[in-house]
Design a protein around this motif. Structure first.
Motif, mmCIF file in Angstrom:
data_model
loop_
_atom_site.group_PDB
_atom_site.id
_atom_site.type_symbol
_atom_site.label_atom_id
_atom_site.label_comp_id
_atom_site.label_asym_id
_atom_site.label_seq_id
_atom_site.Cartn_x
_atom_site.Cartn_y
_atom_site.Cartn_z
ATOM 1 N N LEU A 109 0.864 -1.175 0.000
ATOM 2 C CA LEU A 109 0.000 0.000 0.000
ATOM 3 C C LEU A 109 0.906 1.231 0.000
ATOM 4 O O LEU A 109 1.557 1.550 0.996
ATOM 5 N N ASN A 110 0.948 1.915 -1.140
ATOM 6 C CA ASN A 110 1.907 2.993 -1.318
ATOM 7 C C ASN A 110 1.220 4.308 -1.631
ATOM 8 O O ASN A 110 0.479 4.425 -2.602
ATOM 9 N N TYR A 111 1.451 5.298 -0.766
ATOM 10 C CA TYR A 111 1.082 6.693 -1.023
ATOM 11 C C TYR A 111 -0.391 6.884 -1.344
ATOM 12 O O TYR A 111 -0.760 7.650 -2.227
ATOM 13 N N ASN A 112 -1.254 6.154 -0.646
ATOM 14 C CA ASN A 112 -2.666 6.525 -0.634
ATOM 15 C C ASN A 112 -2.796 7.800 0.206
ATOM 16 O O ASN A 112 -2.120 7.966 1.222
ATOM 17 N N LEU A 113 -3.661 8.713 -0.207
ATOM 18 C CA LEU A 113 -3.718 10.011 0.457
ATOM 19 C C LEU A 113 -4.322 9.935 1.848
ATOM 20 O O LEU A 113 -4.068 10.799 2.688
ATOM 21 N N GLY A 114 -5.145 8.927 2.123
ATOM 22 C CA GLY A 114 -5.602 8.667 3.478
ATOM 23 C C GLY A 114 -4.696 7.640 4.140
ATOM 24 O O GLY A 114 -3.553 7.406 3.727
ATOM 25 N N VAL A 115 -5.195 7.011 5.198
ATOM 26 C CA VAL A 115 -4.433 5.991 5.915
ATOM 27 C C VAL A 115 -4.279 4.747 5.044
ATOM 28 O O VAL A 115 -5.172 4.408 4.255
ATOM 29 N N GLY A 116 -3.157 4.048 5.171
ATOM 30 C CA GLY A 116 -2.975 2.818 4.401
ATOM 31 C C GLY A 116 -4.043 1.789 4.720
ATOM 32 O O GLY A 116 -4.757 1.318 3.839
ATOM 33 N N ILE A 117 -4.190 1.435 6.012
ATOM 34 C CA ILE A 117 -5.238 0.524 6.480
ATOM 35 C C ILE A 117 -6.004 1.224 7.600
ATOM 36 O O ILE A 117 -5.434 1.519 8.659
ATOM 37 N N TYR A 118 -7.281 1.476 7.388
ATOM 38 C CA TYR A 118 -8.137 2.136 8.386
ATOM 39 C C TYR A 118 -9.228 1.141 8.767
ATOM 40 O O TYR A 118 -10.019 0.740 7.914
ATOM 41 N N SER A 119 -9.273 0.742 10.046
ATOM 42 C CA SER A 119 -10.187 -0.326 10.461
ATOM 43 C C SER A 119 -10.947 0.079 11.710
ATOM 44 O O SER A 119 -10.367 0.656 12.641
ATOM 45 N N ILE A 120 -12.229 -0.273 11.730
ATOM 46 C CA ILE A 120 -13.083 -0.027 12.887
ATOM 47 C C ILE A 120 -13.781 -1.332 13.251
ATOM 48 O O ILE A 120 -14.471 -1.938 12.432
ATOM 49 N N GLY A 121 -13.582 -1.791 14.456
ATOM 50 C CA GLY A 121 -14.319 -2.943 14.972
ATOM 51 C C GLY A 121 -14.036 -4.254 14.282
ATOM 52 O O GLY A 121 -14.914 -5.103 14.161
ATOM 53 N N ILE A 122 -12.787 -4.478 13.842
ATOM 54 C CA ILE A 122 -12.471 -5.734 13.159
ATOM 55 C C ILE A 122 -11.775 -6.702 14.119
ATOM 56 O O ILE A 122 -11.195 -6.312 15.130
ATOM 57 N N ASN A 123 -11.813 -7.992 13.772
ATOM 58 C CA ASN A 123 -10.973 -9.021 14.363
ATOM 59 C C ASN A 123 -10.053 -9.538 13.271
ATOM 60 O O ASN A 123 -10.453 -9.621 12.113
ATOM 61 N N GLY A 124 -8.816 -9.916 13.628
ATOM 62 C CA GLY A 124 -8.025 -10.549 12.591
ATOM 63 C C GLY A 124 -6.549 -10.271 12.648
ATOM 64 O O GLY A 124 -5.988 -9.886 13.675
ATOM 65 N N LEU A 125 -5.905 -10.482 11.492
ATOM 66 C CA LEU A 125 -4.459 -10.412 11.340
ATOM 67 C C LEU A 125 -4.096 -9.293 10.371
ATOM 68 O O LEU A 125 -4.734 -9.122 9.331
ATOM 69 N N ILE A 126 -3.027 -8.578 10.699
ATOM 70 C CA ILE A 126 -2.435 -7.602 9.789
ATOM 71 C C ILE A 126 -0.944 -7.922 9.762
ATOM 72 O O ILE A 126 -0.166 -7.453 10.604
ATOM 73 N N ASP A 127 -0.536 -8.758 8.823
ATOM 74 C CA ASP A 127 0.822 -9.303 8.814
ATOM 75 C C ASP A 127 1.508 -9.118 7.464
ATOM 76 O O ASP A 127 0.870 -9.237 6.403
ATOM 77 N N TYR A 128 2.820 -8.841 7.497
ATOM 78 C CA TYR A 128 3.707 -8.874 6.335
ATOM 79 C C TYR A 128 3.311 -7.868 5.244
ATOM 80 O O TYR A 128 3.591 -8.093 4.064
ATOM 81 N N ASN A 129 2.664 -6.780 5.617
ATOM 82 C CA ASN A 129 2.312 -5.754 4.640
ATOM 83 C C ASN A 129 3.415 -4.699 4.561
ATOM 84 O O ASN A 129 4.133 -4.443 5.532
ATOM 85 N N THR A 130 3.529 -4.076 3.393
ATOM 86 C CA THR A 130 4.426 -2.940 3.204
ATOM 87 C C THR A 130 3.575 -1.710 2.951
ATOM 88 O O THR A 130 2.773 -1.688 2.007
ATOM 89 N N ILE A 131 3.728 -0.681 3.802
ATOM 90 C CA ILE A 131 2.886 0.506 3.720
ATOM 91 C C ILE A 131 3.784 1.740 3.738
ATOM 92 O O ILE A 131 4.577 1.937 4.666
ATOM 93 N N LYS A 132 3.655 2.559 2.713
ATOM 94 C CA LYS A 132 4.382 3.824 2.635
ATOM 95 C C LYS A 132 3.376 4.950 2.510
ATOM 96 O O LYS A 132 2.492 4.903 1.654
ATOM 97 N N ASN A 133 3.512 5.972 3.356
ATOM 98 C CA ASN A 133 2.563 7.084 3.346
ATOM 99 C C ASN A 133 3.287 8.410 3.513
ATOM 100 O O ASN A 133 4.412 8.461 4.032
#
Length: 272
Positions: free
Chosen positions: A216-240
């Protein structure tokens, strides 16, 4: 009954009635291939409780395919300058290798049923690239979904969703937006390239989510924006630039081995 249309050309600008169409099928199998159909009727192909097979054809007009309680196999077609390329309600849909561009509404809208999208190019539509509502199971794999005027992929109250190996760029809202307020959705977002979207790269509300190995590269908002989720956020590359890479609110999650890089912002991750 089985009907086949091959290598035909239809030009029709008759649009006086709300429910008019060029081709109608009920309780049949209809096979179209190598056709060129330019119409301005309310619907081009309208099928109910049928099997529709469409290959190697070119369409331009209003809503091209309208389907209810049917099986769809749509492959290697061009849909351009339409109101909507495909609308399906309670269908089993296979949509592969199509080029869908410049629809006034979303490129494809599917309500209920099952669907699979592979190797499509869905670009420059005036609403969402793909819109799914109340889907039982869906796979979106290796598609290019770029420059749509709302979200690249927009999913509401759906379950068992796989989003893998897609290129989702420069959409005017989020690359992927998923809302699961009612159902306990099971969502996998894996190996996607999501960049330069005007809002967030991925926006999630609710559900059980696995967000793995995405770029996830240079999205103008947040790379990952989450509300009320369960789960995994692993091995991602995020540049902002200027905003956090990840924003989590009221979430239960695990983060492992993500590569986060930001400029002009002091927090890589915000947890609220």
């Amino acid at each position: 009954k089985y009907f086949r249309l091959k290598n035909i050309e239809i030009l029709c600008d008759f649009n006086n009635y709300e429910n008019d169409c060029v081709i109608f099928s009920s309780n049949n199998t209809l096979n179209l291939s190598c056709c060129r159909i330019y119409t301005f009727t309310n619907k081009t192909i309208n099928v109910i409780n049928s099997t529709l097979i469409v290959f190697d054809s070119l369409f331009e007009g209003n809503r091209i395919i309208n389907a209810y309680l049917s099986r769809l196999n749509i492959k290697n077609n061009d849909f351009i300058n339409s109101i909507e390329a495909i609308y399906a309600d309670s269908c089993k849909s296979i949509i592969n290798y199509n080029y869908i561009k410049n629809c006034i509404n979303s490129g494809v809208t599917i309500y209920q049923g099952l669907c699979c999208f592979r190797w499509n190019s869905i670009t420059d539509n005036k609403k969402h690239g793909i819109k799914l509502l109340n889907i039982e199971k869906a796979a979106l794999i290796s598609n290019k979904i770029n420059r749509n005027s709302k979200n690249g992929i927009y999913i509401i109250e759906s379950n068992r969703i796989e989003i893998e190996d897609n290129n989702i760029n420069a959409n005017e809202r989020s690359g992927i937006r998923i809302s699961s307020l009612v159902c306990d959705a099971n969502i996998g977002i894996v190996n996607n390239y999501i960049s330069y979207n005007v809002n967030n790269g991925i926006f999630l509300v609710g559900g059980d989510n696995k967000i793995l190995n995405n770029n996830l590269n240079y999205n103008l908002g947040v790379g990952i924006y989450s509300i009320g989720i369960n789960g995994l956020i692993d091995y991602n590359t995020i540049k902002n630039e200027g905003v956090p890479c990840v924003y989590l609110k009221k979430c239960s999650f695990r983060m492992n081995e993500n590569k986060l890089c930001i400029h002009n912002c002091k927090n890589e991750v915000i947890i609220n």
